[in-house]
Design a protein around this motif. Structure first.
Motif, PDB file in Angstrom:
ATOM      1  N   GLY A   1      14.719  20.647 -11.473  1.00 28.64           N
ATOM      2  CA  GLY A   1      15.944  21.146 -12.066  1.00 28.64           C
ATOM      3  C   GLY A   1      16.688  20.038 -12.792  1.00 28.64           C
ATOM      4  O   GLY A   1      16.292  18.873 -12.761  1.00 28.64           O
ATOM      5  N   ALA A   2      17.776  20.398 -13.447  1.00 31.72           N
ATOM      6  CA  ALA A   2      18.603  19.431 -14.165  1.00 31.72           C
ATOM      7  C   ALA A   2      20.066  19.756 -13.908  1.00 31.72           C
ATOM      8  O   ALA A   2      20.425  20.920 -13.726  1.00 31.72           O
ATOM      9  N   ILE A   3      20.897  18.743 -13.906  1.00 34.02           N
ATOM     10  CA  ILE A   3      22.337  18.940 -13.760  1.00 34.02           C
ATOM     11  C   ILE A   3      22.927  19.120 -15.157  1.00 34.02           C
ATOM     12  O   ILE A   3      22.730  18.275 -16.025  1.00 34.02           O
ATOM     13  N   VAL A   4      23.634  20.242 -15.374  1.00 31.46           N
ATOM     14  CA  VAL A   4      24.221  20.522 -16.685  1.00 31.46           C
ATOM     15  C   VAL A   4      25.740  20.358 -16.679  1.00 31.46           C
ATOM     16  O   VAL A   4      26.351  20.303 -17.746  1.00 31.46           O
ATOM     17  N   GLN A   5      26.345  20.287 -15.501  1.00 33.99           N
ATOM     18  CA  GLN A   5      27.762  19.933 -15.355  1.00 33.99           C
ATOM     19  C   GLN A   5      27.893  19.175 -14.051  1.00 33.99           C
ATOM     20  O   GLN A   5      27.672  19.735 -12.982  1.00 33.99           O
ATOM     21  N   PRO A   6      28.242  17.898 -14.115  1.00 39.28           N
ATOM     22  CA  PRO A   6      28.332  17.116 -12.887  1.00 39.28           C
ATOM     23  C   PRO A   6      29.519  17.536 -12.019  1.00 39.28           C
ATOM     24  O   PRO A   6      30.400  18.279 -12.459  1.00 39.28           O
ATOM     25  N   ILE A   7      29.530  17.017 -10.813  1.00 39.82           N
ATOM     26  CA  ILE A   7      30.653  17.246  -9.900  1.00 39.82           C
ATOM     27  C   ILE A   7      31.932  16.817 -10.603  1.00 39.82           C
ATOM     28  O   ILE A   7      31.981  15.794 -11.269  1.00 39.82           O
ATOM     29  N   GLY A   8      32.978  17.629 -10.450  1.00 34.68           N
ATOM     30  CA  GLY A   8      34.278  17.291 -11.026  1.00 34.68           C
ATOM     31  C   GLY A   8      34.681  18.181 -12.184  1.00 34.68           C
ATOM     32  O   GLY A   8      35.845  18.211 -12.562  1.00 34.68           O
ATOM     33  N   GLY A   9      33.745  18.924 -12.752  1.00 33.06           N
ATOM     34  CA  GLY A   9      34.047  19.762 -13.897  1.00 33.06           C
ATOM     35  C   GLY A   9      34.965  20.927 -13.589  1.00 33.06           C
ATOM     36  O   GLY A   9      35.594  21.479 -14.499  1.00 33.06           O
ATOM     37  N   ASP A  10      35.053  21.313 -12.322  1.00 37.02           N
ATOM     38  CA  ASP A  10      35.926  22.418 -11.904  1.00 37.02           C
ATOM     39  C   ASP A  10      36.960  21.951 -10.886  1.00 37.02           C
ATOM     40  O   ASP A  10      37.448  22.739 -10.077  1.00 37.02           O
TER      41      ASP A  10
END
Length: 124
Positions: A92-101
Motif C-alpha cells: 500500500g501507499a500513504i496518500v495523506q499522512p497523519i495530521g491531515g485531519d
C-alpha cells in the motif's frame, strides 16, 4: 479473533465491495495490514470479515478502483504508526499522512489496486 455474531440493526453499515485486479493480493494485503478474516464462500467468492466481526464484504473484479475521495471509509486501528508500517510493507501507499485531519488521528492510504481508505486511531 473471537467468534461472535455481528450486531444487527436498521441503518447499520454491514457490507463492502472492494474493487480489485488481483483478489488474492488484495485479500493478503487486508489480512496482513488489519487482521481481517478471509473466507472462501461456497459460491467461489473470496470474502472478508473486519477485525471485530461486525462488517463483511468481498472483493470484486472489473470495477475501477476508488482512487478519489468521495465517500471515505475509515478503518479503526489500535496503533496508527504500526499500521502505516504494515500498509507500506504489504504494497500500500500513504496518500495523506497523519495530521491531515487534526485533531483527529488519521491517515489515508491506497491499497495495492489504488482504492483510498482512511485509518483512524482513537486518541493518541
Amino acid at each position: 479473533m473471537q467468534s461472535k455474531e455481528p450486531t444487527l440493526g436498521n441503518g447499520k453499515i454491514c457490507y463492502l465491495q472492494i474493487p480489485a485486479a488481483d483478489i488474492k493480493k488484495s485479500a493478503d494485503f487486508y489480512k496482513a495490514a488489519f487482521g481481517w478474516n478471509i473466507r472462501h464462500r461456497t459460491d467461489g467468492v473470496t470474502a472478508f470479515d473486519d477485525g471485530v466481526g461486525e462488517v463483511s464484504g468481498a472483493w470484486v473484479l472489473n470495477r475501477p478502483p476508488s482512487t478519489t475521495v468521495g465517500v471515505l471509509t475509515y478503518i479503526m486501528v489500535d496503533d496508527i504508526h504500526a499500521t502505516i508500517e504494515l500498509i507500506l510493507a504489504n504494497g500500500g501507499a500513504i496518500v495523506q499522512p497523519i495530521g491531515g485531519d487534526a485533531p483527529e488521528v488519521t491517515a489515508r492510504f491506497s491499497d495495492p489496486y489504488g482504492n483510498v481508505f482512511g485509518v483512524y486511531q482513537q486518541g493518541e
